[in-house]
Design a protein around this motif. Structure first.
Motif, mmCIF file in Angstrom:
data_model
loop_
_atom_site.group_PDB
_atom_site.id
_atom_site.type_symbol
_atom_site.label_atom_id
_atom_site.label_comp_id
_atom_site.label_asym_id
_atom_site.label_seq_id
_atom_site.Cartn_x
_atom_site.Cartn_y
_atom_site.Cartn_z
ATOM 1 N N ARG A 202 4.782 4.151 5.686
ATOM 2 C CA ARG A 202 3.902 3.109 4.828
ATOM 3 C C ARG A 202 2.787 4.023 4.366
ATOM 4 O O ARG A 202 2.453 3.896 3.398
ATOM 5 N N MET A 203 2.209 4.778 5.267
ATOM 6 C CA MET A 203 1.112 5.625 4.769
ATOM 7 C C MET A 203 1.611 6.525 3.680
ATOM 8 O O MET A 203 0.661 6.779 2.684
ATOM 9 N N ALA B 160 1.980 4.854 0.631
ATOM 10 C CA ALA B 160 0.578 4.345 -0.166
ATOM 11 C C ALA B 160 0.112 5.510 -0.975
ATOM 12 O O ALA B 160 -0.414 5.495 -2.128
ATOM 13 N N SER B 161 0.262 6.720 -0.310
ATOM 14 C CA SER B 161 -0.162 8.132 -0.815
ATOM 15 C C SER B 161 0.559 8.285 -2.226
ATOM 16 O O SER B 161 0.088 8.769 -3.145
ATOM 17 N N ALA C 51 2.019 6.323 -4.181
ATOM 18 C CA ALA C 51 1.713 5.531 -5.136
ATOM 19 C C ALA C 51 0.456 5.869 -5.826
ATOM 20 O O ALA C 51 0.025 5.054 -6.995
ATOM 21 N N ARG C 52 -0.362 6.503 -5.195
ATOM 22 C CA ARG C 52 -1.601 6.753 -5.773
ATOM 23 C C ARG C 52 -1.537 7.827 -6.947
ATOM 24 O O ARG C 52 -0.641 8.680 -7.116
ATOM 25 N N ASP D 131 -5.672 6.446 3.349
ATOM 26 C CA ASP D 131 -4.115 6.046 3.623
ATOM 27 C C ASP D 131 -4.034 6.813 5.170
ATOM 28 O O ASP D 131 -3.350 6.076 5.934
ATOM 29 N N GLN E 282 -5.809 4.544 7.700
ATOM 30 C CA GLN E 282 -5.027 3.465 8.124
ATOM 31 C C GLN E 282 -3.812 3.555 9.007
ATOM 32 O O GLN E 282 -3.658 2.677 9.838
#
Length: 204
Positions: free
Chosen positions: A133-134, A137-138, A140-141, A157, A160
């Motif tokens: 998941r981390m 998220a990264s 997607a940035r 990220d 989290q």
């Protein structure tokens, strides 16, 4: 305009738009691959995937957090090397200081701890899910190639994932030392996420 001419022009515009979008996506991918921060994250994931698992939550939490913290330190060192914002450099130095101390605590625990029953194999899957998941998220940035901005965003990220894994340890772990360290990580890194988000709001 004659309809016979309108359709080819429209088709050409669509093709130009599609080409521009594809080129933008390709450029974004290149920026991610060129990012020293993203490379550190990807190297960390490779090391974590290759790391032997004991299925003892306390042991595996400590072992993976050593790698996780080491990546945060390397990212922070990159911020100190390539960043320009003094506030972000101060945050990076604070991350280095605190997480080096925590790595020492994890290694001390690992040196004197043997995996114990009952084994909890699902804990390893929880860790893997959190780390995937981390990375999602990264990935997607949008990389700006401004080290201060990219460091702040990716460290959110990264923090989290540490919080998520620490919460999983509180649910499945049995060792008092690891539980205390997990709770400290949750408290500290939630505060750091708030600080990083505040900085990004002011410096986008």
């Amino acid at each position: 305009m004659n309809r016979l001419f309108r359709l080819p022009i429209y088709s050409l515009l669509v093709l130009v738009s599609l080409f521009s979008a594809c080129k933008m996506d390709h450029d974004m991918d290149d920026m991610k691959h060129d990012s020293a921060l993203m490379k550190i994250m990807m190297d960390m994931m490779t090391q974590m995937d290759a790391q032997a698992k004991t299925q003892d939550p306390d042991h595996d939490f400590a072992a993976q957090m050593v790698l996780h913290h080491d990546a945060a330190i390397k990212m922070s060192e990159e911020e100190l090397r390539a960043g320009s914002n003094q506030e972000m450099k101060t945050i990076a130095q604070d991350v280095i200081t605190k997480q080096r101390a925590e790595i020492t605590q994890f290694n001390t625990f690992l040196s004197g701890h043997q995996p114990t029953q009952p084994l909890v194999p699902q804990f390893n899957q929880i860790q893997k899910t959190n780390m995937d998941r981390m990375m999602a998220a990264s990935n997607a940035r949008a990389m700006t190639m401004r080290t201060d901005v990219d460091y702040a965003a990716m460290m959110i990220d990264h923090h989290q994932a540490a919080i998520d894994n620490s919460e999983a340890l509180l649910q499945h772990g049995r060792n008092a030392t690891m539980r205390q360290l997990a709770q400290a990580i949750i408290t500290d890194q939630r505060q750091e996420i708030a600080t990083l988000q505040n900085w990004l709001t002011r410096n986008r």
